[in-house]
Design an enzyme around this catalytic site. Sequence first.
Site, PDB file in Angstrom:
ATOM      1  N   LEU A  12       0.880  -1.174   0.000  1.00 47.48           N
ATOM      2  CA  LEU A  12       0.000   0.000   0.000  1.00 47.48           C
ATOM      3  C   LEU A  12       0.916   1.223   0.000  1.00 47.48           C
ATOM      4  CD1 LEU A  12      -2.756  -0.912   2.663  1.00 47.48           C
ATOM      5  CD2 LEU A  12      -3.010  -0.878   0.184  1.00 47.48           C
ATOM      6  N   ASP A  13       0.495   2.284  -0.683  1.00 48.72           N
ATOM      7  CA  ASP A  13       1.296   3.517  -0.707  1.00 48.72           C
ATOM      8  C   ASP A  13       1.412   4.111   0.694  1.00 48.72           C
ATOM      9  OD1 ASP A  13       1.026   3.270  -3.438  1.00 48.72           O
ATOM     10  OD2 ASP A  13      -0.595   4.747  -3.553  1.00 48.72           O
ATOM     11  N   ARG A  14       2.388   4.967   0.858  1.00 45.76           N
ATOM     12  CA  ARG A  14       2.553   5.664   2.140  1.00 45.76           C
ATOM     13  C   ARG A  14       1.246   6.355   2.585  1.00 45.76           C
ATOM     14  NH1 ARG A  14       7.272   8.153   4.158  1.00 45.76           N
ATOM     15  NH2 ARG A  14       8.216   7.899   2.106  1.00 45.76           N
TER      16      ARG A  14
END
Length: 234
Positions: A101-103
């Site tokens: 998952l992205d930051r």
Amino acid sequence: MKLVKHIANLGYGSRKEVQWMFREGRITDAAGEVLYADDPLDHDAIRLDGEPLDPPSGLLLMLHKPVGYTCSMKDPGRIVFDLLPPRFRLRSPVLSTVGRLDRDTSGLLLLTDDGQLLHRIIAPKSKLSKVYLATLAEDLRGDEVATFASGTLMLDEEKTPLLPAELALLGPRQARLTLHEGRYHQVRRMFAAVGNHVQALHRERIGGLTLGELPAGEWRALDAGERAQLFAGG
Ligand code: URA
């Protein structure tokens, strides 16, 4: 496997350090009887300083990822492994995230040390859907539903169109998107492709599994029933 290696593989210390734990009588059975390094291995019965050991290899856990953490081990900033006991980084086999998952994305993240299980979860033929709640910068028009469902949407620098995806409009700037594949930054790029911008993104579900009541930043190991639930939900 010998007890020393088993406990060292769980990240509690080097084999030498674990040998010392035995000598110091810190490793016992459930009744508090001191165990010796050559005793038979019965994982569930072992206590270290009176505490049960972490789950053995074959571990699958869910983490409620907060925003601000990356999934990379190499990132100099905060990483999702900071939310787990430090010894989890020292486990053998290694614990890895199942996809990323992205930051700036929160929500359901799975981690496992079981390579076969990891591939089964991400393999296209498993067809595990992923459900995201997106908050957008601009009002949705409504035509995004058909565009995402078309199976013809091409993202920049991709060679094949996206699989059909289901978009449910929940409000002027809020929608639930169900994907059946996982491409790099897929949700953000899909909304960019229809002229919008994702302001907040949260993964609610993978297959049949949701976070339930698990608070942000917390994790727990999944049992056999929950693994079955993961694959049952499609
Ligand atoms: N799609 C994205 O754009 N970001 C995520 O973190 C997951 C899916």
